[in-house]
Design an enzyme around this catalytic site. Structure first.
Site, PDB file in Angstrom:
ATOM      1  N   ASP A 134      43.669  34.391  14.037  1.00 34.98           N
ATOM      2  CA  ASP A 134      44.986  35.159  13.938  1.00 34.98           C
ATOM      3  C   ASP A 134      45.517  35.473  12.723  1.00 34.98           C
ATOM      4  O   ASP A 134      46.240  34.311  12.178  1.00 34.98           O
ATOM      5  CB  ASP A 134      46.008  34.731  14.966  1.00 34.98           C
ATOM      6  CG  ASP A 134      47.115  35.694  15.263  1.00 34.98           C
ATOM      7  OD1 ASP A 134      47.275  36.708  14.573  1.00 34.98           O
ATOM      8  OD2 ASP A 134      47.627  35.580  16.578  1.00 34.98           O
ATOM      9  N   ASP A 144      46.714  43.216   9.911  1.00 36.76           N
ATOM     10  CA  ASP A 144      46.699  42.453  11.177  1.00 36.76           C
ATOM     11  C   ASP A 144      45.274  42.873  11.976  1.00 36.76           C
ATOM     12  O   ASP A 144      45.312  43.580  12.841  1.00 36.76           O
ATOM     13  CB  ASP A 144      47.882  42.554  12.143  1.00 36.76           C
ATOM     14  CG  ASP A 144      47.850  41.637  13.396  1.00 36.76           C
ATOM     15  OD1 ASP A 144      47.256  40.632  13.371  1.00 36.76           O
ATOM     16  OD2 ASP A 144      48.287  42.233  14.562  1.00 36.76           O
TER      17      ASP A 144
END
Length: 420
Positions: free
Chosen positions: A105, A290
């Site tokens: 992540d 992201d």
């Protein structure tokens, strides 16, 4: 549980294309793509939860003195939920060691375990409470210091690891956080301005790598089969990209002198503008990179311009822009300008893989675009999110030491993969 010798052998064997053993040189390990969704509604729910968390985590437009010192609820950028489409790595933690599958992540700095496989409690409890709240799930626990093994060269002693006492709706064992340290703000309960050392912080401190750098290389996924990516610590793998990398400063550097905190400044935030062909649709503005967000999200006004220019209409069943084969034939490139350097998403890169259409309630012949509405107008401080559909076309470097992000073209930048 397994022996440490066996774990080292297993993890070392799993690294394809391992580099020559040079002290302090970059180290590459593989990532595995996981798909855990049955329809596009679940996938969009996952993305929307992340978007909500990004906005809640911000202190947009407020000076330092105006930021509440103790928010009532600690916030985090990530939402994992029951649905997942992303990359994972295997890590061995503790002594005796246990293997965990961790989501990679880029929007959080915190590494944590215990969602599925329980932590062995072989380390040292710092007693620091942490809480990571999602819109549709949560993790609470404490920070422990323990050994983490990613490969035979990536062995971190005294790694700061969150250990879950409770967690909800997380489909693997936890998270490997590669976000900037600022993305961990507000996670430590009672100390909202405190951050936790990241994995690259630890690797540099113990001398395993010289530079606090993480590089990401993905392959486009075109069917249900597993595809692989690569995660490189300490530098880059030059054979994975073409020509030179282009670096630009991240927003935390640009905004800190003004004591302003737009939503994008806590993450891997950058400025960019976007043209559809030769037509501007998004002015130079702030947003983030992201890899945990699936689609490409644009501010509402930019999204509407894009939709109108493509001639597409929103499919009411899945919420994606649908175009005809004739419209696809006229589809123009999306041109991203970052510090005046051009990076392009060709028409093929703008469509959902047709081989996966049935996973989102469509037929194999349908054509859906991967650009979505962010839900806020330009100027909100978070005006785009370059998600996985962008990452899979470029080599991306996160350099926390120099506060910059690098971009490089790969063999997949201009590949025709989604139409087939």
């Amino acid at each position: 549980m397994f022996s440490v010798v066996f774990l080292l052998a297993l993890l070392a064997f799993s690294v394809t294309g391992s580099p020559v053993e040079v002290p302090n040189s970059p180290v590459t390990l593989p990532m595995t793509r996981k798909l855990a969704f049955s329809n596009v509604t679940e996938l969009l729910r996952h993305d929307e939860a992340r978007l909500a968390a990004f906005g809640e985590h911000s202190t947009h437009g407020r000076r330092d003195a105006d930021i509440p010192p103790h928010p009532t609820v600690p916030l985090s950028p990530a939402d994992l939920g029951n649905t997942f489409s992303g990359y994972t790595v295997k890590a061995a933690i503790g002594n005796p060691a246990v293997i965990y599958e961790l989501i990679v992540d880029s929007a959080t700095a915190i590494t944590w375990v215990g969602a599925r496989t329980r932590y062995g409690f072989g380390g040292v409890d710092t007693k620091d409470p942490v809480a990571v709240n999602y819109r549709y799930g949560s993790f609470q626990g404490t920070i422990w210091k323990d050994r983490m093994i990613l490969t035979e060269r990536l062995i971190i002693t005294g790694m700061d690891i969150g250990v879950a006492s409770t967690s909800l709706d997380v489909v693997v064992d936890g998270v490997l956080g590669i976000g900037p340290r600022s993305s961990g703000l507000r996670a430590v309960i009672g100390s909202p301005e405190r951050t936790i050392p990241t994995i690259t912080d630890h690797l540099v401190e113990q001398g395993t790598i010289v530079r606090p750098v993480v590089s990401i290389f993905f392959q486009p996924i075109t069917a249900n089969e597993v595809k692989h990516g690569e995660l490189t610590f300490g530098g880059t793998r030059p054979t994975a990209y073409n020509y030179n990398l282009k670096y630009i400063l991240i927003l935390i550097v640009l905004f800190q002198s003004y004591h302003l905190h737009p939503p994008s400044s806590n993450y891997w935030g950058i400025d960019q503008s976007i043209d559809y062909g030769n037509t501007p649709i998004l002015v130079n503005t702030a947003g983030i990179l992201d890899c945990g967000t699936t689609f490409l999200y644009l501010a509402s006004d930019a999204y509407e311009r894009y939709k109108d220019l493509t001639g597409g209409t929103v499919n009411p069943a899945n919420g994606l822009i649908q175009i005809s084969p004739e419209q696809f034939g006229r589809l123009r490139a999306l041109n991203f300008y970052m510090d005046r350097v051009l990076f392009t998403l060709i028409p093929d890169a703008q469509i959902w893989p047709r081989s996966l259409n049935e996973r989102i309630g469509g037929s194999v012949d349908d054509i859906y675009l991967v650009v979505k509405d962010l839900g806020t107008p330009t100027g909100a401080g978070l005006d785009f999110i370059n998600g996985y559909v962008f990452f899979q076309r470029f080599y991306i470097v996160f350099d926390s030491g120099k506060h910059q992000v690098g971009f490089g073209r790969t063999i997949f930048t201009s590949a025709i993969s989604n139409w087939n």
